[in-house]
Design an enzyme around this catalytic site. Structure first.
Site, PDB file in Angstrom:
ATOM      1  N   TYR A 151      10.743   2.412   6.496  1.00  0.00           N
ATOM      2  CA  TYR A 151      10.145   2.153   5.186  1.00  0.00           C
ATOM      3  C   TYR A 151      11.104   2.582   4.085  1.00  0.00           C
ATOM      4  O   TYR A 151      11.328   1.852   3.108  1.00  0.00           O
ATOM      5  CB  TYR A 151       8.813   2.879   5.057  1.00  0.00           C
ATOM      6  CG  TYR A 151       8.109   2.668   3.732  1.00  0.00           C
ATOM      7  CD1 TYR A 151       7.182   1.643   3.579  1.00  0.00           C
ATOM      8  CD2 TYR A 151       8.369   3.498   2.654  1.00  0.00           C
ATOM      9  CE1 TYR A 151       6.532   1.451   2.364  1.00  0.00           C
ATOM     10  CE2 TYR A 151       7.730   3.310   1.436  1.00  0.00           C
ATOM     11  CZ  TYR A 151       6.824   2.289   1.295  1.00  0.00           C
ATOM     12  OH  TYR A 151       6.196   2.110   0.087  1.00  0.00           O
ATOM     13  N   LYS A 155      12.910   0.241   1.207  1.00  0.00           N
ATOM     14  CA  LYS A 155      12.811   0.521  -0.221  1.00  0.00           C
ATOM     15  C   LYS A 155      14.178   0.828  -0.838  1.00  0.00           C
ATOM     16  O   LYS A 155      14.414   0.551  -2.020  1.00  0.00           O
ATOM     17  CB  LYS A 155      11.833   1.678  -0.466  1.00  0.00           C
ATOM     18  CG  LYS A 155      10.383   1.323  -0.131  1.00  0.00           C
ATOM     19  CD  LYS A 155       9.912   0.106  -0.920  1.00  0.00           C
ATOM     20  CE  LYS A 155       8.443  -0.190  -0.697  1.00  0.00           C
ATOM     21  NZ  LYS A 155       7.977  -1.381  -1.460  1.00  0.00           N
ATOM     22  N   VAL A 184       1.070   7.947  -5.110  1.00  0.00           N
ATOM     23  CA  VAL A 184       0.161   7.238  -6.015  1.00  0.00           C
ATOM     24  C   VAL A 184      -1.186   7.063  -5.331  1.00  0.00           C
ATOM     25  O   VAL A 184      -1.252   6.702  -4.150  1.00  0.00           O
ATOM     26  CB  VAL A 184       0.730   5.848  -6.389  1.00  0.00           C
ATOM     27  CG1 VAL A 184      -0.174   5.151  -7.405  1.00  0.00           C
ATOM     28  CG2 VAL A 184       2.148   5.974  -6.936  1.00  0.00           C
TER      29      VAL A 184
END
Length: 276
Positions: A151, A155, A184
Protein backbone atom coordinates in the site's frame (compact mmCIF):
# COMPACT_ATOMS: atom_id res chain seq x y z
CA UNK A 1 -11.35 24.49 -11.99
CA UNK A 2 -14.06 26.88 -13.19
CA UNK A 3 -17.22 27.55 -11.20
CA UNK A 4 -20.04 25.39 -12.56
CA UNK A 5 -17.45 23.18 -14.19
CA UNK A 6 -17.57 19.39 -13.97
CA UNK A 7 -15.53 17.14 -11.68
CA UNK A 8 -15.14 13.36 -11.94
CA UNK A 9 -14.52 11.67 -8.58
CA UNK A 10 -13.53 8.02 -8.17
CA UNK A 11 -14.32 6.23 -4.92
CA UNK A 12 -17.06 8.82 -4.52
CA UNK A 13 -19.47 6.99 -2.20
CA UNK A 14 -17.42 7.01 1.01
CA UNK A 15 -14.63 8.67 2.94
CA UNK A 16 -12.57 11.44 1.40
CA UNK A 17 -14.14 10.95 -2.02
CA UNK A 18 -17.61 11.47 -0.57
CA UNK A 19 -16.57 14.62 1.28
CA UNK A 20 -14.91 16.00 -1.85
CA UNK A 21 -18.09 15.33 -3.82
CA UNK A 22 -20.18 17.24 -1.27
CA UNK A 23 -17.69 20.12 -1.14
CA UNK A 24 -17.72 20.41 -4.92
CA UNK A 25 -21.51 20.29 -4.97
CA UNK A 26 -21.60 23.10 -2.40
CA UNK A 27 -19.47 25.10 -4.83
CA UNK A 28 -22.02 24.39 -7.60
CA UNK A 29 -19.80 22.09 -9.63
CA UNK A 30 -21.48 19.38 -11.68
CA UNK A 31 -20.28 15.87 -10.88
CA UNK A 32 -19.50 12.52 -12.45
CA UNK A 33 -19.42 9.94 -9.66
CA UNK A 34 -17.47 6.70 -10.04
CA UNK A 35 -17.63 3.70 -7.68
CA UNK A 36 -18.43 -0.01 -7.79
CA UNK A 37 -21.80 0.05 -6.02
CA UNK A 38 -24.45 1.34 -8.46
CA UNK A 39 -27.16 1.60 -5.77
CA UNK A 40 -25.00 3.73 -3.50
CA UNK A 41 -24.03 5.91 -6.44
CA UNK A 42 -27.66 6.51 -7.39
CA UNK A 43 -28.62 7.30 -3.80
CA UNK A 44 -25.77 9.79 -3.43
CA UNK A 45 -26.54 11.38 -6.80
CA UNK A 46 -30.16 11.94 -5.75
CA UNK A 47 -29.04 13.59 -2.50
CA UNK A 48 -26.58 15.87 -4.27
CA UNK A 49 -29.08 16.91 -6.94
CA UNK A 50 -31.68 17.74 -4.29
CA UNK A 51 -29.27 19.62 -2.04
CA UNK A 52 -27.28 21.60 -4.60
CA UNK A 53 -29.39 21.70 -7.79
CA UNK A 54 -26.49 20.43 -9.87
CA UNK A 55 -26.12 17.85 -12.61
CA UNK A 56 -24.85 14.51 -11.30
CA UNK A 57 -23.89 11.65 -13.59
CA UNK A 58 -23.22 8.18 -12.20
CA UNK A 59 -20.69 5.83 -13.72
CA UNK A 60 -20.54 2.46 -11.92
CA UNK A 61 -17.13 0.89 -12.49
CA UNK A 62 -14.70 -1.48 -10.84
CA UNK A 63 -11.40 0.19 -11.68
CA UNK A 64 -9.59 -3.15 -11.43
CA UNK A 65 -11.58 -4.23 -14.50
CA UNK A 66 -9.79 -2.89 -17.56
CA UNK A 67 -12.92 -2.58 -19.66
CA UNK A 68 -14.67 -0.63 -16.91
CA UNK A 69 -11.58 1.55 -16.50
CA UNK A 70 -11.58 2.26 -20.23
CA UNK A 71 -15.18 3.47 -20.01
CA UNK A 72 -14.19 5.99 -17.35
CA UNK A 73 -11.20 7.07 -19.44
CA UNK A 74 -13.46 7.63 -22.45
CA UNK A 75 -15.71 9.84 -20.33
CA UNK A 76 -12.69 11.95 -19.42
CA UNK A 77 -11.73 12.34 -23.08
CA UNK A 78 -15.15 13.71 -24.02
CA UNK A 79 -15.03 17.06 -25.83
CA UNK A 80 -18.80 17.55 -25.71
CA UNK A 81 -19.03 17.12 -21.93
CA UNK A 82 -15.61 18.22 -20.68
CA UNK A 83 -14.34 17.33 -17.22
CA UNK A 84 -12.50 20.19 -15.50
CA UNK A 85 -11.27 18.31 -12.43
CA UNK A 86 -10.32 14.65 -12.05
CA UNK A 87 -10.14 13.29 -8.49
CA UNK A 88 -8.37 9.91 -8.31
CA UNK A 89 -9.46 8.79 -4.85
CA UNK A 90 -10.39 5.09 -5.13
CA UNK A 91 -8.31 2.75 -2.99
CA UNK A 92 -8.40 0.07 -0.32
CA UNK A 93 -6.28 -1.66 2.30
CA UNK A 94 -4.86 -5.09 1.55
CA UNK A 95 -4.49 -6.17 5.18
CA UNK A 96 -1.99 -8.88 4.38
CA UNK A 97 1.75 -9.46 4.15
CA UNK A 98 3.19 -9.58 0.66
CA UNK A 99 5.15 -12.78 1.33
CA UNK A 100 2.62 -15.57 1.49
CA UNK A 101 -0.29 -13.26 0.73
CA UNK A 102 -2.86 -13.56 -2.04
CA UNK A 103 -1.15 -12.32 -5.20
CA UNK A 104 -4.55 -11.74 -6.84
CA UNK A 105 -5.40 -9.18 -4.17
CA UNK A 106 -2.01 -7.55 -4.70
CA UNK A 107 -2.64 -7.27 -8.43
CA UNK A 108 -6.11 -5.86 -7.85
CA UNK A 109 -4.75 -3.19 -5.52
CA UNK A 110 -2.05 -2.29 -8.03
CA UNK A 111 -4.70 -1.95 -10.75
CA UNK A 112 -6.89 0.37 -8.67
CA UNK A 113 -4.27 2.50 -6.92
CA UNK A 114 -1.60 2.70 -9.62
CA UNK A 115 -2.78 1.64 -13.05
CA UNK A 116 -6.15 3.42 -12.80
CA UNK A 117 -4.49 6.62 -11.60
CA UNK A 118 -2.10 6.51 -14.56
CA UNK A 119 -4.76 5.68 -17.18
CA UNK A 120 -7.30 8.23 -15.95
CA UNK A 121 -4.70 10.96 -15.49
CA UNK A 122 -3.49 10.35 -19.05
CA UNK A 123 -7.02 10.57 -20.45
CA UNK A 124 -7.91 13.68 -18.44
CA UNK A 125 -4.75 15.68 -19.02
CA UNK A 126 -4.77 15.00 -22.76
CA UNK A 127 -8.21 16.60 -23.03
CA UNK A 128 -7.43 19.35 -20.52
CA UNK A 129 -4.20 20.48 -22.15
CA UNK A 130 -6.00 20.71 -25.49
CA UNK A 131 -8.51 23.09 -23.82
CA UNK A 132 -5.82 24.96 -21.88
CA UNK A 133 -7.42 24.42 -18.46
CA UNK A 134 -8.15 21.77 -15.86
CA UNK A 135 -6.80 20.04 -12.79
CA UNK A 136 -5.99 16.58 -11.46
CA UNK A 137 -6.14 15.71 -7.77
CA UNK A 138 -4.59 12.38 -6.82
CA UNK A 139 -5.01 10.96 -3.32
CA UNK A 140 -1.83 9.54 -1.84
CA UNK A 141 -1.00 9.25 1.88
CA UNK A 142 1.63 10.00 4.51
CA UNK A 143 2.24 6.25 4.17
CA UNK A 144 3.98 7.06 0.87
CA UNK A 145 7.02 8.05 2.92
CA UNK A 146 7.06 4.83 4.97
CA UNK A 147 7.77 1.17 4.31
CA UNK A 148 4.32 -0.10 5.32
CA UNK A 149 3.89 -2.79 2.70
CA UNK A 150 2.68 -2.57 -0.87
CA UNK A 151 0.00 0.00 0.00
CA UNK A 152 2.80 2.40 0.91
CA UNK A 153 4.56 1.52 -2.34
CA UNK A 154 1.40 2.28 -4.34
CA UNK A 155 0.95 5.60 -2.59
CA UNK A 156 4.63 6.47 -3.08
CA UNK A 157 4.13 5.92 -6.81
CA UNK A 158 1.09 8.21 -6.76
CA UNK A 159 3.03 10.96 -5.00
CA UNK A 160 6.06 10.80 -7.29
CA UNK A 161 3.90 10.44 -10.40
CA UNK A 162 1.83 13.50 -9.49
CA UNK A 163 4.88 15.64 -8.78
CA UNK A 164 6.34 14.60 -12.13
CA UNK A 165 3.02 15.29 -13.86
CA UNK A 166 2.83 18.74 -12.28
CA UNK A 167 6.28 19.57 -13.66
CA UNK A 168 5.32 18.33 -17.12
CA UNK A 169 2.10 20.37 -17.09
CA UNK A 170 3.79 23.66 -16.14
CA UNK A 171 2.67 26.44 -18.47
CA UNK A 172 -0.24 24.48 -19.97
CA UNK A 173 -3.02 25.89 -17.79
CA UNK A 174 -3.49 22.44 -16.23
CA UNK A 175 -2.33 21.54 -12.72
CA UNK A 176 -1.69 18.36 -10.75
CA UNK A 177 -2.01 18.10 -6.97
CA UNK A 178 -1.31 15.17 -4.67
CA UNK A 179 -3.13 14.88 -1.34
CA UNK A 180 -1.17 13.18 1.46
CA UNK A 181 -3.37 12.78 4.55
CA UNK A 182 -2.62 10.81 7.68
CA UNK A 183 -5.21 9.02 9.83
CA UNK A 184 -8.67 10.05 8.65
CA UNK A 185 -12.07 9.03 10.03
CA UNK A 186 -13.61 7.12 7.09
CA UNK A 187 -15.09 3.69 6.25
CA UNK A 188 -11.58 2.64 5.19
CA UNK A 189 -10.82 1.09 8.58
CA UNK A 190 -14.09 -0.72 9.21
CA UNK A 191 -14.03 -2.25 5.73
CA UNK A 192 -10.51 -3.51 6.38
CA UNK A 193 -11.48 -4.68 9.90
CA UNK A 194 -8.91 -2.38 11.44
CA UNK A 195 -8.95 -1.20 15.05
CA UNK A 196 -9.08 2.56 15.53
CA UNK A 197 -8.92 2.73 19.33
CA UNK A 198 -5.16 2.13 19.52
CA UNK A 199 -4.55 5.76 18.53
CA UNK A 200 -5.67 8.87 20.45
CA UNK A 201 -8.38 11.03 18.96
CA UNK A 202 -5.78 13.76 18.44
CA UNK A 203 -4.12 11.63 15.76
CA UNK A 204 -7.23 11.60 13.59
CA UNK A 205 -8.42 14.16 11.06
CA UNK A 206 -12.00 14.73 9.97
CA UNK A 207 -12.60 13.73 6.34
CA UNK A 208 -14.46 16.98 5.60
CA UNK A 209 -11.43 18.96 6.74
CA UNK A 210 -9.19 16.87 4.48
CA UNK A 211 -11.49 17.47 1.52
CA UNK A 212 -11.50 21.21 2.19
CA UNK A 213 -7.70 21.32 2.34
CA UNK A 214 -7.41 19.27 -0.85
CA UNK A 215 -9.69 21.53 -2.89
CA UNK A 216 -8.06 24.66 -1.49
CA UNK A 217 -4.74 23.23 -2.68
CA UNK A 218 -6.16 22.61 -6.15
CA UNK A 219 -7.46 26.19 -6.34
CA UNK A 220 -4.07 27.66 -5.53
CA UNK A 221 -2.17 25.24 -7.77
CA UNK A 222 -0.31 23.50 -4.93
CA UNK A 223 1.54 20.35 -5.91
CA UNK A 224 1.62 18.58 -2.51
CA UNK A 225 -1.07 19.02 0.14
CA UNK A 226 -0.65 17.46 3.61
CA UNK A 227 -3.56 18.45 5.86
CA UNK A 228 -2.73 19.38 9.47
CA UNK A 229 0.46 20.70 11.01
CA UNK A 230 1.16 17.46 12.88
CA UNK A 231 1.20 15.38 9.71
CA UNK A 232 3.36 17.94 7.96
CA UNK A 233 5.80 17.48 10.85
CA UNK A 234 5.56 13.67 10.53
CA UNK A 235 6.19 13.95 6.80
CA UNK A 236 9.22 16.17 7.36
CA UNK A 237 10.66 13.61 9.78
CA UNK A 238 10.06 10.74 7.36
CA UNK A 239 11.70 12.63 4.49
CA UNK A 240 14.77 13.64 6.49
CA UNK A 241 15.35 10.60 8.68
CA UNK A 242 17.77 7.87 7.56
CA UNK A 243 15.83 5.16 5.74
CA UNK A 244 17.03 2.57 8.26
CA UNK A 245 15.27 4.59 10.95
CA UNK A 246 12.13 4.85 8.84
CA UNK A 247 12.13 1.10 8.22
CA UNK A 248 12.47 0.49 11.93
CA UNK A 249 9.88 3.05 13.05
CA UNK A 250 7.32 2.76 10.25
CA UNK A 251 7.77 -0.61 8.64
CA UNK A 252 6.05 -4.00 8.71
CA UNK A 253 8.16 -5.41 11.56
CA UNK A 254 7.36 -2.55 13.92
CA UNK A 255 6.15 -3.56 17.39
CA UNK A 256 3.29 -1.83 19.15
CA UNK A 257 0.33 -0.10 17.50
CA UNK A 258 0.83 0.45 13.81
CA UNK A 259 0.30 3.93 12.42
CA UNK A 260 -1.35 2.20 9.50
CA UNK A 261 -3.78 -0.13 11.19
CA UNK A 262 -4.03 0.70 14.86
CA UNK A 263 -3.25 -2.95 15.64
CA UNK A 264 -0.10 -4.60 16.98
CA UNK A 265 2.30 -5.34 14.14
CA UNK A 266 2.95 -8.96 15.07
CA UNK A 267 4.81 -11.10 12.53
CA UNK A 268 1.55 -12.48 11.09
CA UNK A 269 -0.50 -9.29 11.31
CA UNK A 270 1.34 -6.83 9.11
CA UNK A 271 1.18 -3.04 9.03
CA UNK A 272 -0.06 -2.42 5.59
CA UNK A 273 -1.67 0.93 5.19
CA UNK A 274 -2.62 4.39 6.20
CA UNK A 275 -6.04 5.54 5.10
CA UNK A 276 -6.28 7.23 1.73
Amino acid sequence: MARRGTALVTGATSGIGLEIAWALAAGHHHLVLVARDADRLEALAAQLRAAAAIEVEVLPADLADRRALDRVAERLRSTERPVDLLVNNAGFALRQRFVGGDIGREEGALDVMVRAVMVLSHAATGAMVARGRGAVLNVSSVAALTTMGTYAAHKAWVRTFTESLAAELAGTGVTATVLCPGLVHTEFHSRAQMRTDAWPELAWIDAARVAEAALAGVRRGAVVVTPSLRYRAVSAFLRLAPRAVVRSAAGPRRRGPSLATGTPAAPDAGADSLPA
